[in-house]
Scaffold this motif. Sequence first.
Motif, PDB file in Angstrom:
ATOM      1  N   PHE A  34      10.432  69.155  36.279  1.00 53.65           N
ATOM      2  CA  PHE A  34      10.159  67.740  36.011  1.00 53.65           C
ATOM      3  C   PHE A  34      10.040  67.490  34.512  1.00 53.65           C
ATOM      4  O   PHE A  34      10.590  66.520  33.983  1.00 53.65           O
ATOM      5  CB  PHE A  34       8.877  67.311  36.717  1.00 53.65           C
ATOM      6  N   TRP A  35       9.328  68.396  33.826  1.00 58.95           N
ATOM      7  CA  TRP A  35       9.142  68.203  32.390  1.00 58.95           C
ATOM      8  C   TRP A  35      10.424  68.493  31.624  1.00 58.95           C
ATOM      9  O   TRP A  35      10.629  67.972  30.521  1.00 58.95           O
ATOM     10  CB  TRP A  35       7.978  69.060  31.900  1.00 58.95           C
ATOM     11  N   MET A  36      11.319  69.276  32.183  1.00 66.14           N
ATOM     12  CA  MET A  36      12.647  69.425  31.586  1.00 66.14           C
ATOM     13  C   MET A  36      13.408  68.109  31.670  1.00 66.14           C
ATOM     14  O   MET A  36      14.115  67.725  30.722  1.00 66.14           O
ATOM     15  CB  MET A  36      13.425  70.540  32.289  1.00 66.14           C
ATOM     16  N   TRP A  37      13.263  67.413  32.790  1.00 67.62           N
ATOM     17  CA  TRP A  37      13.905  66.100  32.930  1.00 67.62           C
ATOM     18  C   TRP A  37      13.346  65.110  31.907  1.00 67.62           C
ATOM     19  O   TRP A  37      14.097  64.362  31.286  1.00 67.62           O
ATOM     20  CB  TRP A  37      13.697  65.558  34.338  1.00 67.62           C
ATOM     21  N   VAL A  38      12.018  65.102  31.777  1.00 70.01           N
ATOM     22  CA  VAL A  38      11.386  64.208  30.801  1.00 70.01           C
ATOM     23  C   VAL A  38      11.894  64.526  29.399  1.00 70.01           C
ATOM     24  O   VAL A  38      12.239  63.630  28.617  1.00 70.01           O
ATOM     25  CB  VAL A  38       9.850  64.334  30.857  1.00 70.01           C
TER      26      VAL A  38
ATOM     27  N   PHE B  74      15.433  63.172  29.078  1.00 69.02           N
ATOM     28  CA  PHE B  74      15.542  61.717  29.037  1.00 69.02           C
ATOM     29  C   PHE B  74      15.218  61.170  27.653  1.00 69.02           C
ATOM     30  O   PHE B  74      16.002  60.413  27.065  1.00 69.02           O
ATOM     31  CB  PHE B  74      14.622  61.081  30.081  1.00 69.02           C
ATOM     32  N   ILE B  75      14.083  61.570  27.112  1.00 70.20           N
ATOM     33  CA  ILE B  75      13.743  61.071  25.774  1.00 70.20           C
ATOM     34  C   ILE B  75      14.552  61.812  24.707  1.00 70.20           C
ATOM     35  O   ILE B  75      14.805  61.275  23.628  1.00 70.20           O
ATOM     36  CB  ILE B  75      12.239  61.188  25.490  1.00 70.20           C
ATOM     37  N   GLY B  76      14.978  63.045  25.034  1.00 64.80           N
ATOM     38  CA  GLY B  76      15.790  63.802  24.090  1.00 64.80           C
ATOM     39  C   GLY B  76      17.159  63.179  23.875  1.00 64.80           C
ATOM     40  O   GLY B  76      17.783  63.389  22.819  1.00 64.80           O
TER      41      GLY B  76
ATOM     42  N   ILE C   1       9.058  71.663  28.655  1.00 69.19           N
ATOM     43  CA  ILE C   1       9.511  71.056  27.402  1.00 69.19           C
ATOM     44  C   ILE C   1      10.220  72.091  26.537  1.00 69.19           C
ATOM     45  O   ILE C   1      11.291  71.829  25.975  1.00 69.19           O
ATOM     46  CB  ILE C   1       8.311  70.459  26.631  1.00 69.19           C
ATOM     47  N   ALA C   2       9.630  73.302  26.430  1.00 66.42           N
ATOM     48  CA  ALA C   2      10.221  74.340  25.582  1.00 66.42           C
ATOM     49  C   ALA C   2      11.605  74.735  26.079  1.00 66.42           C
ATOM     50  O   ALA C   2      12.556  74.844  25.295  1.00 66.42           O
ATOM     51  CB  ALA C   2       9.305  75.559  25.524  1.00 66.42           C
ATOM     52  N   ARG C   3      11.742  74.980  27.390  1.00 68.93           N
ATOM     53  CA  ARG C   3      13.039  75.377  27.933  1.00 68.93           C
ATOM     54  C   ARG C   3      14.022  74.210  27.901  1.00 68.93           C
ATOM     55  O   ARG C   3      15.228  74.407  27.769  1.00 68.93           O
ATOM     56  CB  ARG C   3      12.867  75.904  29.356  1.00 68.93           C
TER      57      ARG C   3
ATOM     58  N   GLU D 153      25.912  64.930  26.130  1.00 70.83           N
ATOM     59  CA  GLU D 153      25.755  66.378  26.193  1.00 70.83           C
ATOM     60  C   GLU D 153      24.368  66.780  26.669  1.00 70.83           C
ATOM     61  O   GLU D 153      24.212  67.715  27.462  1.00 70.83           O
ATOM     62  CB  GLU D 153      26.061  66.989  24.821  1.00 70.83           C
ATOM     63  N   VAL D 154      23.341  66.065  26.198  1.00 74.00           N
ATOM     64  CA  VAL D 154      21.978  66.344  26.668  1.00 74.00           C
ATOM     65  C   VAL D 154      21.870  66.037  28.158  1.00 74.00           C
ATOM     66  O   VAL D 154      21.278  66.799  28.925  1.00 74.00           O
ATOM     67  CB  VAL D 154      20.954  65.516  25.865  1.00 74.00           C
ATOM     68  N   PHE D 155      22.440  64.905  28.561  1.00 75.14           N
ATOM     69  CA  PHE D 155      22.418  64.520  29.972  1.00 75.14           C
ATOM     70  C   PHE D 155      23.118  65.564  30.831  1.00 75.14           C
ATOM     71  O   PHE D 155      22.577  66.028  31.845  1.00 75.14           O
ATOM     72  CB  PHE D 155      23.107  63.160  30.143  1.00 75.14           C
ATOM     73  N   PHE D 156      24.314  65.955  30.440  1.00 74.68           N
ATOM     74  CA  PHE D 156      25.097  66.888  31.242  1.00 74.68           C
ATOM     75  C   PHE D 156      24.438  68.261  31.280  1.00 74.68           C
ATOM     76  O   PHE D 156      24.393  68.913  32.327  1.00 74.68           O
ATOM     77  CB  PHE D 156      26.515  66.998  30.665  1.00 74.68           C
ATOM     78  N   ASP D 157      23.914  68.693  30.154  1.00 76.42           N
ATOM     79  CA  ASP D 157      23.302  70.016  30.069  1.00 76.42           C
ATOM     80  C   ASP D 157      22.076  70.137  30.960  1.00 76.42           C
ATOM     81  O   ASP D 157      21.972  71.073  31.760  1.00 76.42           O
ATOM     82  CB  ASP D 157      22.926  70.307  28.613  1.00 76.42           C
TER      83      ASP D 157
END
Length: 471
Positions: free
Chosen positions: A98-102, A105-107, A269-271, A305-309
């Motif tokens: 979930f935090w990877m998604w967050v 999204f902001i990334g 967040i880190a990953r 690229e962030v979205f796809f990755d």
Amino acid sequence: MIRRLHGIVWGPVLLTLLLAVGIIYTLRSGGFQMFGIKVWWKATAGSLFREERGKKEDKKGRVTKSQAACTALAATIGTGNIVGVATALTAGGPGAIFWMWVSAFIGMATAYGETWLGVKHRYRNRQGAWVCGPTVYISRGLHMPGLGLLYGGLCLMTSFGMGSMVQSNAVAQTIEFSTGIPPMICAVIITVATCCVVVGGISRIAQVTERLIPWAAGIYMGFSFLILGLCYRQIPEAFKEIFQCALIPEAMFGGIGGYGLSTGFRYGIARGVFSNEAGLGSLAGLHGATEDTTPQEQGMWAMFEVFFDTIVICTLTALVILCVTRGKLSGQYGDGAVLTARCFGAVFGKLGEYLVSASMIIFAFATMIAWFFLGQQTLEAVMEQIGRRIFLSETTRKGIRLGYLILYGYAVFLGCVSNLTAVWELSDIWNGMMAFPNIFALILLRKQVTYPNRKSLGKNNFNEMGKREES
């Protein structure tokens, strides 16, 4: 000592800054990554089906838009999508996804901003090549060359960690698990193959990534969807675990649950940053050498690229692991690349394990050569900055470039025979340290960044945008 330093670098301060800068750019853009999805999707993935796809430049040293996109994807789609997701799940629980998604999204907003600045502030050197990246926009935009050099040094160190050691380590581990080939033999083969590509320069790197990434990503996604189709009954439970572990009140405020939340948050967040690199500034360097483009256009490619990755590839890996293991991640299936390989193997047998091995090899190899390109771009920017104060002859510059190539090859070799945990933690440390000067610049330069008009942007508006930006 390394673990303690890792905890300090990836502590509350950096995580707060990463989230804050992403939120700032999200608010300034009016949530462009969400409400402007038709615009940036049409300008990126949608453009691959237009006439522009067939217009490729063959001139040496020139990077086309599709090549820049594939090179950036090569740098982001790597072990973070396979090893990183598995590590996040085992260390931080399902809530880490979930935090990877967050983070993603902001990334996306952060990636747009840093890439926009990278293209806006780039310039050509005496040889006519683009000099670009955060080192440039920190030095020219903020007029702080010392901070730009600091970023450049940290980026070069990161190229030896995330760009080479982590990737080659994961490849060697996966090959040893699948075939029994010793890491030392893998080290020799991988190092030679990497050097053979990167010595050809920017053109060869871009051409190789343009050919590898679409096929590799497509095959990996196809088999992932096939597994999820066979395990479709477990998909709702997997999503339930992700949200439950991340958001339930007991996890937020309870004793052990609170620790689980903080661990899942930190690893997620880190990953996430490790995988999509938003906030590190690397996307600015990767897109800065693109010919015939605009800051907005490359900024939207960075968002894609962030979205796809993360939203696509990382989510597929996480769902495969959670569905196959049914959420039981302790011990039985292993960790890292082994965990992902065994999950694919549980469905497809040896074919599944070989598939993950092949995906790891291709993704990691593409990432290694893409990060060499980024490191080389950063090295050129650093030499340009130093050259304004100390004369650097062309012979000296060639010697520095050769030295970087040798050190990069050694890092690839060393990664194959090193301990996985130590390599990951060192890479996270260098990533985190690299983010600080970049985030500082992004906050101070935020007012320079402009965004496309969502309602009126059409195919021909990119040229007009480019003219406005160049003026």
